[in-house]
Design an enzyme around this catalytic site. Structure first.
Site, PDB file in Angstrom:
ATOM      1  N   GLY A   1       1.028  12.165   4.073  1.00  0.00           N
ATOM      2  CA  GLY A   1      -0.338  12.693   4.149  1.00  0.00           C
ATOM      3  C   GLY A   1      -1.111  12.261   5.368  1.00  0.00           C
TER       4      GLY A   1
ATOM      5  CG  HIS B   1       3.418  -0.830   3.762  1.00  0.00           C
ATOM      6  ND1 HIS B   1       4.266  -0.074   2.976  1.00  0.00           N
ATOM      7  CD2 HIS B   1       2.161  -0.533   3.351  1.00  0.00           C
ATOM      8  CE1 HIS B   1       3.545   0.626   2.119  1.00  0.00           C
ATOM      9  NE2 HIS B   1       2.272   0.372   2.330  1.00  0.00           N
TER      10      HIS B   1
ATOM     11  CG  MET C   1      -8.759 -12.901   6.408  1.00  0.00           C
ATOM     12  SD  MET C   1      -7.696 -11.460   6.202  1.00  0.00           S
ATOM     13  CE  MET C   1      -7.745 -11.283   4.433  1.00  0.00           C
TER      14      MET C   1
END
EC number: 2.1.1.14
Length: 775
Positions: A436, A698, A18
């Site tokens: 980070g 995102h 997927m």
């Protein structure tokens, strides 16, 4: 007849097909037709695995290219207006809602993403407006159901129930009562049921997980009226609840006009007697006795005894199932050929879990002797785990028992520490940093893979990682960031990395689970007492710091997050395991400080998601979670600045616990919620520094400088100027370098504009009406 069934199966494919397929589609390398063909193949494979294991009713509609809540929003036409004009193609519209960008290149701000109850899975938050309309929009569920039936599977379509769908959504713009939308929404659900009925389906699974939450009275009443109004068109409805106990919602749930009820026995075994006493005589009870959220094999003898007792009351009205969808566990233990043999015998992944459900069902149908061999083999495994010497470490247990309150306090309060840190770090107003990680290229991933497979030696690996760290430091210096990071090129995952280095934790080769969209993670397995034999991060941070005079953050994952994002041993309280992890991290923090590291970040993105679903249990969790963070972080001098980072958090109801962590700086993920999270700080005077995420990592979309400035100035309504940091809202691991450098360049430019606007004048020169908060 007693049935074995399943609530949902992992979507990602045994080899993560997927992920690979959908990312190829996003890159424009395959067509939508090829995308859909892969969906067919993945679903057929999943159904075959379950049927061959002995599952009677196969879940259909559990597959998704991104998220099942997003699929439901698209299916009922809850598509925000900003997306409707961008894409005529429904698949691309769905991807644009999730990512802010469709394969055709069109961009807009993505929908918000947050955690699915208290799991590590993320869902896309539906958006509702006062004039919201609904219409049946997407035929994916019907195509999948038809495909399953044509292949002779006994299909049980799965959909998210109307009340959970509304509860999980969010009012956009003017706030209003979401229950008012039921009048428009229920006819669309009726259309769905009508079409499923016309296909010849017998059972439909309607998931209403919010029934395990503390529901307001009006929502409880809405369940009664909603299910009385719903027309199932002769379908039998299994109402599925999971992740907790029905508790005060049990009575109303048993009154609902449905044909069966699924309960989560694993998370809430104490509810069983009450359910049995209140369940109407005609209804099916599905008992979720196989743990759908952990990887330990089931104690089949114990479970069969329990189920036999239930069967004596219910007869054939008993069904056997996992506790929840198996979305949360890896697919197949048979793919693990590097695990220790004894450890491996203790585990069960999705394929093995549906087999366990089928074994138990056969034992109920045909008697214990029909599965005698399986029961004997399973008993040996259970005894092996209970008696294994590798689980307990006396030194760890002694160290944990000696912890005192003094170990969980810094030397002085934050105001004193801040003065010392300001003098030492010499940071400007609106200091900039990142969370980070930096982009992990295919070359870096291949390097780590080759090293693990023994294709390259230690010296070459060290050289290549150092080269990457040097490049990351150089880029940050050139961009003008104030507090730097080493970029984490040596880390495949923020939890798995530490799992590989801590004793008492096992790592799988193929134990992937979906986190969000195409992002998959491999949770470590905490099987025994946790300890640290040697430093885990020190050599990389020391090297990074040697390259610059600016501060480089030491980067650690916190005890609660390591716990939350691992499969955790179930033979002792989770709080005890978290304390062991905290002690190991405390040693690492002190090693970093001794080496000269002045800023240390201990990430706790899972801090809120671990909250129990019922508020009555919150206080106990928050007490031990805060203590574990402080145990990990408080062994340093005042001059050492402790940062923490949190994701997808609504802070209003836990703001005092957040403050009790006593981190010098907290960075939070807030960009998708348009800094709504910051309203938590409106009534609570948070005493320490805050870095609200001011752009969404995102999404591949790069924010404009003006957008970043606007979000920062909005933040100043709640955060005093001298306490505000400027940073992205999460790590940059999943982004590419071009996006990352441009976005960070704009972020630094925005910080420079803000400094100029606020440093010399009482009123900002930026053309915004918002005024900064007072100190």
């Amino acid at each position: 007849m007693v049935y074995a069934h399943n609530l949902g199966f992992p979507r990602i494919g045994i080899k993560r097909e997927m992920k690979k397929t959908v990312e190829a589609y996003w890159r424009g390398e395959i067509s939508q037709q090829q995308l859909q063909q892969q969906a067919i193949e993945l679903q057929l494979t999943n159904w075959k695995i379950q049927a061959e294991a002995g599952v009677d009713l196969i879940p259909v509609g559990d597959f998704s290219w991104y998220d099942h809540v997003l699929d439901m929003a698209v299916r009922v036409g809850a598509i925000p207006s900003r997306f409707k004009a961008l894409n005529s193609n429904i698949t691309d519209t769905m991807f644009c809602m999730a990512r802010g960008q469709a394969p055709n290149g069109i961009e807009t701000s993505a929908c918000e993403m947050t955690k699915w109850f208290d799991t590590n899975y993320h869902y896309i938050v539906p958006e509702f407006t006062t004039n919201q309309s609904f219409e049946l929009h997407h035929d994916d569920l019907f195509k999948s159901t038809k495909l399953a039936l044509e292949n002779n599977y006994r299909a049980k379509p799965v959909i998210l129930g109307p009340l959970s769908f509304l509860w999980l959504g969010k009012c956009k713009g003017e706030s209003f009562n979401k229950l008012l939308l039921l009048e428009k929404l229920l006819p669309v659900y009726a259309e769905i049921f009508e079409q499923l009925s016309s296909l010849g389906v017998e059972w439909v699974q309607v998931d209403e997980p919010i029934l395990v939450l503390d529901l307001p009275p009006e929502w409880q009443q809405a369940f009664l009226t909603t299910y009385q109004q719903l027309n199932f068109f002769n379908l039998k409805c299994l109402l599925a609840t999971y992740f907790g106990s029905l508790d005060d919602n049990l009575s109303l749930t048993c009154q609902l006009p449905v044909d069966g009820l699924h309960i989560d026995y694993c998370r809430a075994p104490d509810q069983l007697d009450s359910v049995l006493s209140q369940l109407p005589a005609e209804k099916i009870l599905s008992v979720g006795i196989i743990d759908g959220r952990n990887i330990w094999c089931n104690d089949l003898n114990r479970s069969l005894t329990l189920l036999e007792n239930i069967q004596s009351s219910l007869g054939d009205r008993l069904w056997v199932a996992p506790s929840c969808s198996l979305l949360h566990v890896p697919i197949d233990l048979d793919q693990e050929n590097k695990l220790d043999v004894e450890l491996k015998s203790w585990f069960a992944f999705a394929k093995q879990k549906v087999a366990e459900a089928a074994f138990l069902t056969r034992g109920l149908r045909e008697g214990r002797e029909s599965i005698g061999a399986e029961l004997k083999k399973n008993e040996e495994v259970i005894i092996s785990r209970k008696t294994s010497k590798r689980i307990h470490n006396p030194n760890v247990e002694k160290k944990a028992a000696s912890v005192t309150e003094r170990l969980m306090r810094r030397q002085h309060e934050h105001s004193i520490r801040k003065n010392k840190q300001t003098a030492q770090l010499n940071l400007p107003l609106f200091p900039t940093t990142t969370i980070g990680s930096f982009p992990q290229t295919s070359q870096i991933r291949c390097l780590r893979r080759d090293y693990k497979q023994g294709k390259i030696d230690d010296a070459l690996y060290e050289e290549k990682i150092r080269q990457e760290i040097a490049e990351v430091i150089g880029i940050q210096v050139k961009l003008g960031l104030d507090v730097l990071v080493h970029g984490e090129p040596e880390r495949n995952d923020m939890v798995e990395y530490f799992g590989e280095l801590l004793d008492g934790i096992a790592i799988t080769s193929n134990g992937w689970v979906q986190s969000y969209g195409s992002r998959c993670v491999k949770p470590p397995i905490i099987f025994g007492d946790v300890s640290r034999e040697r430093p885990m991060t020190l050599r990389w941070i020391e090297y990074a710091q040697s390259l610059t005079t600016k501060s480089v953050k030491g980067m650690l994952t916190g005890p609660v997050t390591i716990l939350a994002w691992s499969f955790v041993r179930d033979d002792q309280p989770r709080s005890q395991t978290a304390k062991q992890i905290a002690l190991a991290l405390r040693d690492e923090v002190q090693d970093l400080e001794r080496s000269g590291v002045r800023v240390i970040q201990i990430d706790e993105p899972a801090f809120r998601e671990c909250l129990p679903l019922r508020k009555a249990a919150w206080q106990d969790y928050l007490e031990w979670a805060v203590k574990c963070f402080r145990l990990a972080s408080c062994g340093v001098k005042d001059e050492t600045q402790i940062h923490t980072h949190m994701c997808y958090s609504e802070f209003n109801d836990i703001i005092e616990a957040i403050a009790a962590l006593d981190a010098d700086v907290i960075t939070i993920e807030s960009s998708r919620s348009e800094t709504e999270i910051l309203k938590s700080f409106e009534k609570f005077a948070y005493p320490n520094d805050i870095g609200p995420g001011i752009y969404d990592i995102h999404s591949p979309r790069i924010p404009r400088v003006a957008e970043i400035e606007e979000l920062a100035v909005r933040a100043l309504q709640y955060i005093p100027i001298e306490r505000l940091w400027i940073n992205p809202d999460c790590g940059l691991k999943t982004r590419n370098w071009e996006e990352t450098k441009e976005a960070l360049s704009r972020m630094v430019d925005a910080a420079k504009h803000l400094r100029k606007a606020f440093s010399s004048e009482k009123t900002p020169t930026i053309d915004l009406e918002l005024q900064p908060a007072s100190t």
